[in-house]
Write a protein that holds these residues in place. Structure first.
Motif, PDB file in Angstrom:
ATOM      1  N   PHE A 197       0.847  -1.193   0.000  1.00  0.00           N
ATOM      2  CA  PHE A 197       0.000   0.000   0.000  1.00  0.00           C
ATOM      3  C   PHE A 197       0.882   1.243   0.000  1.00  0.00           C
ATOM      4  O   PHE A 197       1.874   1.313   0.725  1.00  0.00           O
ATOM      5  N   ALA A 198       0.514   2.208  -0.833  1.00  0.00           N
ATOM      6  CA  ALA A 198       1.161   3.517  -0.832  1.00  0.00           C
ATOM      7  C   ALA A 198       0.357   4.423   0.096  1.00  0.00           C
ATOM      8  O   ALA A 198      -0.867   4.501  -0.018  1.00  0.00           O
ATOM      9  N   VAL A 199       1.047   5.062   1.010  1.00  0.00           N
ATOM     10  CA  VAL A 199       0.426   6.024   1.923  1.00  0.00           C
ATOM     11  C   VAL A 199       0.920   7.399   1.479  1.00  0.00           C
ATOM     12  O   VAL A 199       2.099   7.710   1.579  1.00  0.00           O
ATOM     13  N   LEU A 200       0.000   8.199   0.946  1.00  0.00           N
ATOM     14  CA  LEU A 200       0.321   9.505   0.373  1.00  0.00           C
ATOM     15  C   LEU A 200      -0.248  10.594   1.283  1.00  0.00           C
ATOM     16  O   LEU A 200      -1.463  10.682   1.451  1.00  0.00           O
ATOM     17  N   CYS A 201       0.640  11.383   1.854  1.00  0.00           N
ATOM     18  CA  CYS A 201       0.241  12.383   2.840  1.00  0.00           C
ATOM     19  C   CYS A 201       0.612  13.776   2.353  1.00  0.00           C
ATOM     20  O   CYS A 201       1.742  14.000   1.914  1.00  0.00           O
ATOM     21  N   MET A 243       5.504  10.093   1.695  1.00  0.00           N
ATOM     22  CA  MET A 243       5.068   8.901   0.985  1.00  0.00           C
ATOM     23  C   MET A 243       5.724   7.701   1.641  1.00  0.00           C
ATOM     24  O   MET A 243       6.926   7.704   1.893  1.00  0.00           O
ATOM     25  N   LEU A 244       4.903   6.716   1.959  1.00  0.00           N
ATOM     26  CA  LEU A 244       5.410   5.467   2.490  1.00  0.00           C
ATOM     27  C   LEU A 244       4.848   4.335   1.642  1.00  0.00           C
ATOM     28  O   LEU A 244       3.694   4.405   1.198  1.00  0.00           O
ATOM     29  N   LEU A 245       5.640   3.334   1.433  1.00  0.00           N
ATOM     30  CA  LEU A 245       5.176   2.103   0.809  1.00  0.00           C
ATOM     31  C   LEU A 245       5.284   1.045   1.894  1.00  0.00           C
ATOM     32  O   LEU A 245       6.383   0.782   2.405  1.00  0.00           O
TER      33      LEU A 245
END
Length: 97
Positions: free
Chosen positions: A3-7, A54-56
């Motif tokens: 999952f990509a976490v887009l902040c 951004m975290l994967l």
């Protein structure tokens, strides 16, 4: 599942990012130690100042990924204008492929 976490940071909140950064990095280090984290880093604005993250991450499902994202100290401190969690398929340059 990845999952990509887009902040996206709230405008004019760089001070909050800097104040919260040590707790955020400790949290990210913990995700890395567990093997949950694949990639992480800030987005930069035109002046090369952080303006988001951004975290994967790896999680069993969408709800688990959202729960992980909700633990980010930046988010808990009120830094983010928005957080988007999207399933992601890593096709190119995946070291685990």
């Amino acid at each position: 599942m990845l999952f990509a976490v887009l902040c996206k940071d709230k405008p004019e909140h760089i001070h909050l990012r800097m104040e919260t950064r040590p707790r955020h990095l400790e949290w990210v280090d913990g995700l890395n130690e567990k093997g949950t984290l694949k990639i992480a880093g800030p987005f930069l604005d035109a002046e090369e100042k952080p303006c988001g993250s951004m975290l994967l991450i790896e999680a069993v499902d969408q709800a688990s990924a959202e729960a992980i994202a909700a633990e980010d100290p930046y988010g808990k401190a009120g830094l983010f204008e928005s957080v988007d969690v999207k399933s992601f398929k890593w096709l190119y340059n995946n070291p685990e492929a």
